[in-house]
Design an enzyme around this catalytic site. Structure first.
Site, PDB file in Angstrom:
ATOM      1  N   THR A 158       0.877  -1.194   0.000  1.00 54.20           N
ATOM      2  CA  THR A 158       0.000   0.000   0.000  1.00 54.20           C
ATOM      3  C   THR A 158       0.903   1.230   0.000  1.00 54.20           C
ATOM      4  OG1 THR A 158      -0.217  -0.164   2.407  1.00 54.20           O
ATOM      5  CG2 THR A 158      -1.956  -1.139   1.073  1.00 54.20           C
ATOM      6  N   LYS A 184       4.602  -6.808   3.418  1.00 50.62           N
ATOM      7  CA  LYS A 184       4.317  -5.398   3.155  1.00 50.62           C
ATOM      8  C   LYS A 184       4.086  -4.723   4.507  1.00 50.62           C
ATOM      9  CE  LYS A 184       0.790  -3.483   3.031  1.00 50.62           C
ATOM     10  NZ  LYS A 184      -0.037  -2.676   4.016  1.00 50.62           N
ATOM     11  N   THR A 195      -0.231  -1.568   7.421  1.00 49.26           N
ATOM     12  CA  THR A 195      -0.464  -2.752   8.216  1.00 49.26           C
ATOM     13  C   THR A 195       0.653  -3.672   7.800  1.00 49.26           C
ATOM     14  OG1 THR A 195      -2.750  -3.183   8.919  1.00 49.26           O
ATOM     15  CG2 THR A 195      -1.751  -4.846   7.538  1.00 49.26           C
ATOM     16  N   GLU A 282       7.764   4.753   7.909  1.00 47.72           N
ATOM     17  CA  GLU A 282       7.328   6.037   7.367  1.00 47.72           C
ATOM     18  C   GLU A 282       8.285   7.159   7.767  1.00 47.72           C
ATOM     19  OE1 GLU A 282       2.634   5.084   7.016  1.00 47.72           O
ATOM     20  OE2 GLU A 282       3.394   5.936   8.883  1.00 47.72           O
ATOM     21  N   ASN A 405       1.683  11.469   7.855  1.00 51.96           N
ATOM     22  CA  ASN A 405       0.531  11.155   8.708  1.00 51.96           C
ATOM     23  C   ASN A 405      -0.344  12.337   9.094  1.00 51.96           C
ATOM     24  OD1 ASN A 405       0.661   8.200   9.246  1.00 51.96           O
ATOM     25  ND2 ASN A 405       2.752   8.770   9.800  1.00 51.96           N
TER      26      ASN A 405
END
Lengths: 410, 410
Positions: A158, A184, A195, A282, A405
């Protein structure tokens, strides 16, 4: 996909084919994008499955149904939907998963419990049944060509910035067996679109209970020893499939010849995959290995290590290349585990900065600063109390994390 | 001091003088700055003290010695050093604190246990004894004029962007008693230069055990119900001093007339001070109140509320004014407390966005988006299981937090 993480490996590795495993991918258009987002893996009859799932009590329907399948112990197919996690969607979400299971089970003429479905993406939007039905029809069709490991690893992503895979092999009873895995994940749960989902495949023949024991043990030191942001997805799932097609004598206990070798291969793949998730954390600019020694037990060491790994102040200090060992002391002390300030020692890389509750005499910041300028950072804390030790992995906390985020609207 | 927090109140409040409390401040030059950084508060003989301190096991010498003083139950003086926390400094740090205690105890001819010392600032650098000695000599001298509450609140700050104070009063046995407090803090521990230190003063006459019980109870719902970044300082301390100079009949139990009124005043001041710390949270742009209802117990509700308050993904979503209720679901589920996905309800402000495990029918994002654009955000989660409830306060997680904590070198 956004810019490739600076911590990504140069290329996707060469993964071996696993006898009894067939992969096909398709565009289900779960989101308004033009990429493959539906993965189908067909497993030869008799394939054994083990699995571990999220501890989040608000887990998705997919996780609940995977648990039922894991208890059954056999698998014929895996479906992964990317772009919609189907979590917190009530009965409508459950109907969509059941529809997929029925469609695939009818195609394979198998027990519905042997069809595993995972979904990852936005929360709170029921998986669209029409798109799922059309997509599944494509991937179960023999007209669809099989997909490479890299294409498959790409299709389950994703917000990941690169596809992730790892492999290893082992000799079991004179037979070489292969282990290949993909994963992933880039935040525990991220712009409504992350996730961790991991899938490991082997052609070894292994009894279900032993396979589960191996996966659970390997997970403790790999997938359960990483953290990006301390947040736990509602959908995290790792499945391990053993097709048995290598032809080795079926392994039933850890004392069987070759069982340790297979476990080592599984553990190696699990650890590689887990570290790749951290390398795609991230906003990550540094990969951080945290080792705690001298704790009263291994479990205590792991809780202290995760307290350090989850501390926003430690993670921002490393982002700033700042040898701020005081923040490490703070994170040790807040873990709720036995520690003695006056026995504590802290190092960055191989350089001790504090021992016995004091900065080391003649501390030279030069080599520490040089270590912190690198991409792979090691932090050590010795508690001086016992033999307990643990290592965990995380990434730093940067403006990139905030941008991904916060500077985002659902 | 950096720019004043956008969440700061317009001005420092008017605090009443507390009979038996004298304040003086000085420049000890603990850092290379030209501001007052040493605070002295002299307390009339017979003053009773209660206190709560950090749970961090790597606490500072100051915290250890404060605990001894709290057990003694009497206080004559408080010294606060700003700019150096003296934490993790071993025997050299302890010598510096003992020197201050001896100097003040000799001046007041009192038991050394009645002198309380707190320090806040950089970790790992022993408090300089020469600077401390010269500074203390100034503040215990009658030549130094007394300081206002605002000047005192300013002097104990480090990275705070505004001084913080609060007051309340109560009628006890026909006598009006005053409660005034000051606090500093903006991260749990921040650019090596934060920590929460809170001091509350009352002229009420209260027995030590009752005073401690009141402070402990008030702390649970105030100082222990806030979080900025989940990190726990090695130095956090809150002290409550009761001079007894109001002349009320000494309160010894909660059943005494006026005890409830005094408790309400103490709790009000504690809550105001705690919320001011959140309003000065590093990088904060939103003040967030999180209320959890329907939990199996109040304690369970508080753990769920803190799980939401500490989630980086919830905090970044609110920074981004994003009604991302899926992240709230995730944070409820990861708390490790009883919860049932299909009974869960989530609201922003007064607007329910999800109920019974599903988005609400006809959900209108307009009013929710409008609420999230404000500075004061309320998030509610009802677990639908019991009567347990709790409210906690936090701030959002922004680029400002990263800038303060990563774009900094020690």
């Amino acid at each position: 996909m956004t810019d490739r993480s600076p911590l990504a490996p140069a290329a996707f590795p060469a993964l071996p084919e696993i006898a009894g495993v067939t992969r096909r991918i398709a565009r289900a258009h779960y989101k308004n994008w033009d990429r493959c987002d539906l993965t189908y893996v067909e497993l030869t009859p008799g394939t054994v499955v083990a699995g571990v799932t999220t501890q989040n009590v608000c887990c998705s329907t997919e996780v609940e149904m995977c648990r039922e399948g894991i208890a059954h112990g056999r698998a014929r197919a895996l479906i992964v939907n990317a772009g919609n996690s189907n979590a917190f969607t009530g009965y409508r979400g459950r109907e969509a998963v059941e529809q997929i299971v029925d469609q695939v089970a009818a195609h394979l003429a198998c027990d519905p419990r042997e069809v595993f479905v995972c979904s990852t993406g936005v929360i709170g939007v029921p998986l669209p049944k029409d798109k799922a039905h059309a997509g599944v029809a494509k991937v179960i069709s023999f007209d669809t060509p099989s997909a490479s490991w890299e294409e498959t690893a790409q299709t389950i992503t994703t917000t990941d910035t690169f596809p992730k895979g790892a492999a290893a092999s082992a000799v079991v009873g004179g037979t070489t067996v292969q282990v290949a895995g993909i994963v992933k994940g880039s935040g525990m749960i991220a712009p409504d679109m992350a996730t961790m989902l991991g899938y490991i495949f082997t052609d070894a023949a292994v009894a279900p209970d032993l396979l589960q024991a191996m996966l659970s043990e390997a997970t403790a030191g790999s997938f359960n020893a990483i953290t990006v942001d301390s947040d736990t997805s509602t959908s995290d799932t790792v499945l391990l499939f053993a097709t048995g097609r290598a032809g080795n004598p079926v392994l039933t206990t850890r004392d069987d010849p070759g069982a340790d070798a297979l476990y080592a291969a599984i553990r190696s793949v699990a650890l590689d995959l887990a570290q790749l998730v951290v390398r795609d954390g991230e906003g990550a600019s540094k990969f951080i290995e945290i080792t705690v020694t001298g704790a009263v037990s291994d479990a205590s060491a792991k809780r202290v290590a995760l307290s350090i790994a989850n501390s926003p102040l430690v993670k921002t200090a490393i982002a700033g290349e700042d040898a701020n060992w005081g923040r490490v002391v703070m994170a040790v002390g807040k873990a709720g585990e036995p520690a003695d300030r006056d026995r504590l020692a802290i190092r960055f890389g191989d350089h001790w900065v504090a021992k016995d509750g004091l900065p080391v005499d003649g501390y030279d910041e030069g080599p520490v600063a040089a270590h912190l300028k690198g991409q792979d950072i090691r932090v050590g804390a010795d508690l001086g109390l016992g033999d307990g030790r643990a290592t965990v992995w995380t990434c730093d906390l940067t403006h990139g994390y905030i941008s991904i985020n916060a500077d985002y609207r659902s």
